[in-house]
Motif scaffolding. Structure first.
Motif, PDB file in Angstrom:
ATOM      1  N   GLU A   1      -3.284  -1.383 -14.640  1.00 35.65           N
ATOM      2  CA  GLU A   1      -2.460  -1.435 -15.836  1.00 35.65           C
ATOM      3  C   GLU A   1      -1.687  -0.132 -16.036  1.00 35.65           C
ATOM      4  N   LEU A   2      -1.099   0.343 -14.925  1.00 36.20           N
ATOM      5  CA  LEU A   2      -0.262   1.537 -14.965  1.00 36.20           C
ATOM      6  C   LEU A   2       1.146   1.170 -14.514  1.00 36.20           C
ATOM      7  N   PRO A   3       2.167   1.810 -15.082  1.00 34.01           N
ATOM      8  CA  PRO A   3       3.543   1.491 -14.678  1.00 34.01           C
ATOM      9  C   PRO A   3       3.815   1.940 -13.248  1.00 34.01           C
ATOM     10  N   PRO A   4       4.637   1.198 -12.510  1.00 31.63           N
ATOM     11  CA  PRO A   4       4.958   1.566 -11.125  1.00 31.63           C
ATOM     12  C   PRO A   4       5.479   2.985 -10.984  1.00 31.63           C
ATOM     13  N   SER A   5       6.251   3.451 -11.958  1.00 31.48           N
ATOM     14  CA  SER A   5       6.802   4.810 -11.855  1.00 31.48           C
ATOM     15  C   SER A   5       5.690   5.854 -11.820  1.00 31.48           C
ATOM     16  N   THR A   6       4.649   5.650 -12.644  1.00 33.22           N
ATOM     17  CA  THR A   6       3.510   6.571 -12.656  1.00 33.22           C
ATOM     18  C   THR A   6       2.770   6.523 -11.321  1.00 33.22           C
ATOM     19  N   LEU A   7       2.596   5.320 -10.801  1.00 35.71           N
ATOM     20  CA  LEU A   7       1.875   5.163  -9.534  1.00 35.71           C
ATOM     21  C   LEU A   7       2.652   5.815  -8.388  1.00 35.71           C
TER      22      LEU A   7
ATOM     23  N   GLU B   1       0.467  13.764   0.119  1.00 31.96           N
ATOM     24  CA  GLU B   1       0.533  15.147   0.579  1.00 31.96           C
ATOM     25  C   GLU B   1      -0.842  15.697   0.915  1.00 31.96           C
ATOM     26  N   THR B   2      -1.880  15.236   0.226  1.00 39.23           N
ATOM     27  CA  THR B   2      -3.235  15.736   0.465  1.00 39.23           C
ATOM     28  C   THR B   2      -3.940  15.017   1.607  1.00 39.23           C
ATOM     29  N   GLY B   3      -3.398  13.887   2.053  1.00 39.40           N
ATOM     30  CA  GLY B   3      -4.059  13.105   3.090  1.00 39.40           C
ATOM     31  C   GLY B   3      -5.099  12.141   2.569  1.00 39.40           C
ATOM     32  N   LEU B   4      -5.285  12.096   1.238  1.00 38.10           N
ATOM     33  CA  LEU B   4      -6.269  11.172   0.672  1.00 38.10           C
ATOM     34  C   LEU B   4      -5.769   9.732   0.731  1.00 38.10           C
ATOM     35  N   VAL B   5      -4.469   9.559   0.780  1.00 35.07           N
ATOM     36  CA  VAL B   5      -3.852   8.235   0.876  1.00 35.07           C
ATOM     37  C   VAL B   5      -2.793   8.311   1.971  1.00 35.07           C
ATOM     38  N   GLU B   6      -2.563   7.201   2.675  1.00 27.74           N
ATOM     39  CA  GLU B   6      -1.514   7.145   3.685  1.00 27.74           C
ATOM     40  C   GLU B   6      -0.732   5.852   3.551  1.00 27.74           C
ATOM     41  N   ARG B   7       0.465   5.842   4.105  1.00 29.27           N
ATOM     42  CA  ARG B   7       1.308   4.653   4.048  1.00 29.27           C
ATOM     43  C   ARG B   7       0.825   3.623   5.064  1.00 29.27           C
TER      44      ARG B   7
ATOM     45  N   ASP C   1       2.625   9.843  -4.316  1.00 31.07           N
ATOM     46  CA  ASP C   1       3.335  10.868  -3.552  1.00 31.07           C
ATOM     47  C   ASP C   1       2.479  12.132  -3.433  1.00 31.07           C
ATOM     48  N   GLN C   2       1.785  12.497  -4.514  1.00 30.29           N
ATOM     49  CA  GLN C   2       0.913  13.663  -4.473  1.00 30.29           C
ATOM     50  C   GLN C   2      -0.304  13.420  -3.588  1.00 30.29           C
ATOM     51  N   LEU C   3      -0.859  12.211  -3.655  1.00 31.38           N
ATOM     52  CA  LEU C   3      -2.022  11.882  -2.819  1.00 31.38           C
ATOM     53  C   LEU C   3      -1.644  11.819  -1.340  1.00 31.38           C
TER      54      LEU C   3
ATOM     55  N   ARG D   1       5.398  -1.483   3.003  1.00 27.89           N
ATOM     56  CA  ARG D   1       5.418  -0.722   1.738  1.00 27.89           C
ATOM     57  C   ARG D   1       4.083  -0.782   0.999  1.00 27.89           C
ATOM     58  N   ARG D   2       3.024  -0.719   1.761  1.00 30.28           N
ATOM     59  CA  ARG D   2       1.681  -0.717   1.177  1.00 30.28           C
ATOM     60  C   ARG D   2       1.027   0.645   1.437  1.00 30.28           C
ATOM     61  N   TYR D   3      -0.085   0.880   0.766  1.00 32.34           N
ATOM     62  CA  TYR D   3      -0.815   2.133   0.891  1.00 32.34           C
ATOM     63  C   TYR D   3      -2.285   1.832   1.170  1.00 32.34           C
ATOM     64  N   ARG D   4      -2.971   2.805   1.773  1.00 35.27           N
ATOM     65  CA  ARG D   4      -4.405   2.679   2.017  1.00 35.27           C
ATOM     66  C   ARG D   4      -5.012   4.077   1.994  1.00 35.27           C
ATOM     67  N   VAL D   5      -6.345   4.133   1.973  1.00 37.92           N
ATOM     68  CA  VAL D   5      -6.996   5.440   1.980  1.00 37.92           C
ATOM     69  C   VAL D   5      -6.702   6.160   3.285  1.00 37.92           C
ATOM     70  N   GLY D   6      -6.565   7.471   3.209  1.00 30.96           N
ATOM     71  CA  GLY D   6      -6.258   8.268   4.386  1.00 30.96           C
ATOM     72  C   GLY D   6      -7.496   8.837   5.051  1.00 30.96           C
ATOM     73  N   GLY D   7      -7.290   9.489   6.176  1.00 27.25           N
ATOM     74  CA  GLY D   7      -8.405  10.065   6.922  1.00 27.25           C
ATOM     75  C   GLY D   7      -9.155  11.127   6.143  1.00 27.25           C
ATOM     76  N   GLU D   8      -8.457  11.884   5.302  1.00 29.78           N
ATOM     77  CA  GLU D   8      -9.128  12.924   4.524  1.00 29.78           C
ATOM     78  C   GLU D   8     -10.091  12.327   3.506  1.00 29.78           C
ATOM     79  N   PHE D   9      -9.732  11.181   2.927  1.00 32.80           N
ATOM     80  CA  PHE D   9     -10.624  10.486   1.986  1.00 32.80           C
ATOM     81  C   PHE D   9     -11.920  10.110   2.704  1.00 32.80           C
ATOM     82  N   SER D  10     -11.787   9.523   3.889  1.00 33.26           N
ATOM     83  CA  SER D  10     -12.967   9.108   4.655  1.00 33.26           C
ATOM     84  C   SER D  10     -13.788  10.313   5.108  1.00 33.26           C
ATOM     85  N   ARG D  11     -13.097  11.389   5.510  1.00 37.49           N
ATOM     86  CA  ARG D  11     -13.804  12.585   5.965  1.00 37.49           C
ATOM     87  C   ARG D  11     -14.653  13.192   4.845  1.00 37.49           C
TER      88      ARG D  11
END
Length: 260
Positions: free
Chosen positions: A39-45, A54-60, A50-52, A64-74
């Motif tokens: 229940e968050l607006p797309p602009s906020t997401l 940069e950290t590697g916690l999320v990847e493209r 974009d910030q996540l 046009r979908r997203y998933r957890v990144g290698g840093e999240f799993s590590r």
């Protein structure tokens, strides 16, 4: 509490909600799906993702979908180092390393990213001429440690791994076709362990036996690696028997009940 502090607290909570949504989904999510879930607006997401990124916690992901990144799993695997199976596995790793004189590792399945990671190891008397990268996500498709886990995952999960698959990290060859991979995984299940030569590291042999948890689900594997030049004709049966015995013991300690 000032406006700046309240805003920072809100950002942290939203980031936690986003990461929790990915972990619970077990697959990629679109902005639309995240917006509906949280229940968050797309602009906020968009801004937070974009910030996540940069950290590697999320990847493209694709389309046009997203998933957890290698840093999240590590980070998840590192946080679990002192818990559960990792405490129980130490004596098994040391025993296998002592009896084989080769390096033994504990591989952990990372369901969110459909990958695996080495989280502990016992060095042996015989040194390795190549490094082992610990706490880094690795493909399930190449090498004994990944294939051993893949063999006991559901067919639809295997298909997801194939869709995401890249070329072999060693020689760049294309991923196998679905039918060929299914046949290989069936052979691994039939004998109870995986054996590969030179798929992740040149001139290296890898062997792995699965570790299960409660609910009959594979959660990791015990594996050894050694140079091909040290792999004698009689080693396969001896090493495989030892790995399967110790993996079965670790599975029982981890709450697994073998089917009758």
């Amino acid at each position: 509490m000032g406006a700046e502090a309240r805003d920072s607290q809100g950002v942290v909570a939203r980031v936690a909600e986003i990461l929790r949504a990915f972990a619970e989904a077990g697959d990629s999510l679109s902005i639309k799906e995240l917006s509906q879930r949280l229940e968050l607006p797309p602009s906020t997401l968009h801004r937070l993702l974009d910030q996540l990124l940069e950290t590697g916690l999320v990847e493209r992901a694709a389309h046009r979908r997203y998933r957890v990144g290698g840093e999240f799993s590590r980070l998840g695997a590192l946080a679990a180092r002192k818990a559960g199976m990792l405490r129980l596995a130490g004596p098994m790793l040391q025993d296998v390393a002592r009896q084989t004189t080769e390096t033994c590792m504990l591989g952990l399945l990372l369901p969110q990213s459909l990958s695996m990671m080495f989280v502990d190891k016992a060095a042996a008397a015989l040194p390795l001429p190549y490094p082992i990268r610990m706490h880094r996500a690795r493909s399930l498709l190449w090498g004994a440690t990944g294939l051993c886990l893949l063999a006991w995952l559901r067919p639809e999960t295997v298909e997801q791994v194939l869709r995401r698959a890249g070329p072999c990290p060693l020689d760049g060859r294309a991923p196998p076709r679905g039918a060929a991979l299914a046949e290989r995984l069936a052979q691994i299940r039939a004998r109870g362990y995986a054996l590969t030569r030179g798929e992740q590291t040149r001139d290296a042999v890898g062997m792995a036996a699965p570790v299960f948890g409660a609910g009959q689900r594979v959660v990791g594997d015990l594996c050894i690696t050694l140079p091909r030049a040290r792999f004698a004709a009689g080693d396969e049966a001896r090493f495989a028997g030892l790995l399967m015995q110790r993996a079965a013991t670790l599975s029982r300690l981890n709450g697994h009940v073998a089917p009758a």
